[in-house]
Design a protein around this motif. Sequence first.
Motif, PDB file in Angstrom:
ATOM      1  N   TYR A 139      -7.026 -53.748   1.808  1.00 12.82           N
ATOM      2  CA  TYR A 139      -6.408 -53.770   0.493  1.00 12.82           C
ATOM      3  C   TYR A 139      -7.044 -54.899  -0.306  1.00 12.82           C
ATOM      4  CZ  TYR A 139      -2.499 -50.867   2.106  1.00 12.82           C
ATOM      5  OH  TYR A 139      -1.727 -49.851   2.589  1.00 12.82           O
ATOM      6  N   GLU A 140      -7.156 -54.693  -1.621  1.00 14.54           N
ATOM      7  CA  GLU A 140      -7.642 -55.734  -2.508  1.00 14.54           C
ATOM      8  C   GLU A 140      -6.524 -56.096  -3.481  1.00 14.54           C
ATOM      9  OE1 GLU A 140     -11.231 -56.556  -5.744  1.00 14.54           O
ATOM     10  OE2 GLU A 140     -11.022 -54.575  -4.846  1.00 14.54           O
ATOM     11  N   LEU A 141      -6.208 -57.385  -3.589  1.00 10.47           N
ATOM     12  CA  LEU A 141      -5.238 -57.856  -4.565  1.00 10.47           C
ATOM     13  C   LEU A 141      -6.008 -58.061  -5.865  1.00 10.47           C
ATOM     14  CD1 LEU A 141      -2.405 -60.383  -3.955  1.00 10.47           C
ATOM     15  CD2 LEU A 141      -3.620 -60.298  -6.128  1.00 10.47           C
ATOM     16  N   VAL A 142      -5.710 -57.231  -6.879  1.00 12.59           N
ATOM     17  CA  VAL A 142      -6.525 -57.197  -8.089  1.00 12.59           C
ATOM     18  C   VAL A 142      -5.849 -57.792  -9.318  1.00 12.59           C
ATOM     19  CG1 VAL A 142      -7.960 -55.270  -7.370  1.00 12.59           C
ATOM     20  CG2 VAL A 142      -5.791 -54.823  -8.538  1.00 12.59           C
ATOM     21  N   CYS A 143      -4.559 -58.036  -9.240  1.00 13.30           N
ATOM     22  CA  CYS A 143      -3.850 -58.490 -10.431  1.00 13.30           C
ATOM     23  C   CYS A 143      -2.521 -59.093 -10.031  1.00 13.30           C
ATOM     24  CB  CYS A 143      -3.617 -57.286 -11.358  1.00 13.30           C
ATOM     25  SG  CYS A 143      -2.540 -57.598 -12.769  1.00 13.30           S
ATOM     26  N   PHE A 144      -2.027 -60.008 -10.853  1.00 16.49           N
ATOM     27  CA  PHE A 144      -0.632 -60.410 -10.716  1.00 16.49           C
ATOM     28  C   PHE A 144       0.002 -60.465 -12.095  1.00 16.49           C
ATOM     29  CE2 PHE A 144      -2.316 -64.704 -11.319  1.00 16.49           C
ATOM     30  CZ  PHE A 144      -1.324 -65.345 -12.056  1.00 16.49           C
TER      31      PHE A 144
END
Length: 175
Positions: A139-144
Amino acid sequence: MLEIIKNRTSYRGEYENTGIPREDLIKIMQAGLDAPSGCNKQTVSLIAIDDPSLLQKLHEVTLVQNARTAPAMICVLTQKTIAYKDRCFNVQDYSAAIQNMLLAAVALGYQSCWYEGQVTDTDAIGRKMADILNVPGDYELVCFLPIGIASQPLNYVNKKPFDERAWFNGFKQAK
């Protein structure tokens, strides 16, 4: 809904020190999960954070000062999944999910801002955040999205006039 779309803005101010009910976070996240998804691959996953100590750890790596006062955050995860021939629509999927969540937040009385560039830059902040949240490597964390009640006035940007960006029956060069 059209009024919410027109009045949504990126909020980069401080937030009130008021917790966000989990029910509201669930509504915002569900709006994201209800977004369209290329070939229905549903490449978006979400993590809401409302624990103050965990928020502090995340803010230490994000370096986004104005988001530090938000009482909650939603992190957007994606998986690169082939959807059609050799095409992957994960960017479109998470973009639609983020827009839905931003609109849902405003509908519920909150403000937010789409922080992606700071997360996906070469310094791997997204991976650092993902590690804090025990997110698997595929998984890639792309935004918060910081979520909270604005404690400062909203700033609206001027949009170009409709007729400079939208036409009927063909492209028309702006004069």
